[in-house]
Design a protein around this motif. Structure first.
Motif, PDB file in Angstrom:
ATOM      1  N   ARG A   9     -60.608 -33.265 -39.408  1.00  8.18           N
ATOM      2  CA  ARG A   9     -60.368 -34.444 -38.551  1.00  8.18           C
ATOM      3  C   ARG A   9     -61.717 -35.423 -38.616  1.00  8.18           C
ATOM      4  O   ARG A   9     -60.964 -36.636 -39.053  1.00  8.18           O
ATOM      5  N   SER A  15     -59.961 -39.205 -34.050  1.00  6.91           N
ATOM      6  CA  SER A  15     -60.653 -38.593 -32.980  1.00  6.91           C
ATOM      7  C   SER A  15     -59.941 -37.424 -32.500  1.00  6.91           C
ATOM      8  O   SER A  15     -58.847 -37.221 -32.928  1.00  6.91           O
ATOM      9  N   GLN A  16     -60.555 -36.612 -31.649  1.00  3.87           N
ATOM     10  CA  GLN A  16     -59.633 -35.371 -31.115  1.00  3.87           C
ATOM     11  C   GLN A  16     -58.413 -35.971 -30.292  1.00  3.87           C
ATOM     12  O   GLN A  16     -57.627 -35.370 -30.364  1.00  3.87           O
ATOM     13  N   LYS A  17     -58.508 -36.662 -29.548  1.00  4.37           N
ATOM     14  CA  LYS A  17     -57.461 -37.512 -28.683  1.00  4.37           C
ATOM     15  C   LYS A  17     -56.356 -38.005 -29.763  1.00  4.37           C
ATOM     16  O   LYS A  17     -55.208 -37.550 -29.563  1.00  4.37           O
ATOM     17  N   GLU A  18     -56.449 -38.591 -30.812  1.00  6.66           N
ATOM     18  CA  GLU A  18     -55.583 -38.925 -31.757  1.00  6.66           C
ATOM     19  C   GLU A  18     -54.941 -37.762 -32.482  1.00  6.66           C
ATOM     20  O   GLU A  18     -53.637 -37.614 -32.602  1.00  6.66           O
ATOM     21  N   ALA A  20     -54.706 -34.754 -31.062  1.00  2.28           N
ATOM     22  CA  ALA A  20     -54.163 -33.936 -29.809  1.00  2.28           C
ATOM     23  C   ALA A  20     -52.713 -34.620 -29.769  1.00  2.28           C
ATOM     24  O   ALA A  20     -51.555 -33.932 -29.261  1.00  2.28           O
ATOM     25  N   ASP A  21     -52.594 -36.155 -29.803  1.00  3.29           N
ATOM     26  CA  ASP A  21     -51.386 -36.727 -29.523  1.00  3.29           C
ATOM     27  C   ASP A  21     -50.409 -36.366 -30.738  1.00  3.29           C
ATOM     28  O   ASP A  21     -49.197 -36.320 -30.195  1.00  3.29           O
ATOM     29  N   THR A  26     -53.552 -31.586 -25.410  1.00  2.00           N
ATOM     30  CA  THR A  26     -54.500 -32.600 -24.701  1.00  2.00           C
ATOM     31  C   THR A  26     -55.766 -32.657 -25.644  1.00  2.00           C
ATOM     32  O   THR A  26     -55.857 -31.653 -26.622  1.00  2.00           O
ATOM     33  N   ARG A  27     -56.690 -33.540 -25.521  1.00  2.94           N
ATOM     34  CA  ARG A  27     -58.024 -33.592 -26.253  1.00  2.94           C
ATOM     35  C   ARG A  27     -58.799 -32.315 -25.886  1.00  2.94           C
ATOM     36  O   ARG A  27     -59.375 -31.638 -26.791  1.00  2.94           O
ATOM     37  N   GLN A  28     -58.729 -31.880 -24.725  1.00  2.00           N
ATOM     38  CA  GLN A  28     -59.621 -30.889 -24.326  1.00  2.00           C
ATOM     39  C   GLN A  28     -59.058 -29.627 -25.074  1.00  2.00           C
ATOM     40  O   GLN A  28     -59.817 -28.794 -25.359  1.00  2.00           O
ATOM     41  N   ILE A  30     -57.993 -29.505 -28.389  1.00  2.00           N
ATOM     42  CA  ILE A  30     -58.521 -29.888 -29.502  1.00  2.00           C
ATOM     43  C   ILE A  30     -59.960 -29.213 -29.535  1.00  2.00           C
ATOM     44  O   ILE A  30     -60.412 -28.587 -30.179  1.00  2.00           O
ATOM     45  N   ASN A  31     -60.468 -29.837 -28.466  1.00  2.00           N
ATOM     46  CA  ASN A  31     -62.080 -29.553 -28.351  1.00  2.00           C
ATOM     47  C   ASN A  31     -62.185 -28.045 -28.309  1.00  2.00           C
ATOM     48  O   ASN A  31     -63.118 -27.439 -28.893  1.00  2.00           O
TER      49      ASN A  31
END
Length: 66
Positions: A9, A15-18, A20-21, A26-28, A30-31
């Motif tokens: 990544r 980002s994690q959000k990107e 995830a999308d 969710t971003r969580q 991926i985290n």
């Protein structure tokens, strides 16, 4: 389970959000995958690996299951 999601990544500068999308979580999630608190399902592992253009085995370390 160890994996290379963080490394891959960051190489793509996303980002994690990107991520995830793109893979539909969710971003969580991926985290949690990156920190080893959550093991991705096979379909999710496939989506993540496919996004990076790699096989599942190149992204996720399954050696603990041998």
């Amino acid at each position: 389970m160890r994996n290379r999601v963080t490394e891959l990544r960051r190489r793509r500068h996303i980002s994690q959000k990107e991520l995830a999308d793109v893979v539909g979580v969710t971003r969580q999630t991926i985290n949690s995958i990156e920190t080893g608190r959550y093991t991705a399902s096979l379909p999710l592992a496939y989506k993540i690996s496919h996004y990076f253009g790699l096989s599942i085995e190149e992204v996720f370390d399954f050696s603990e299951f041998d």
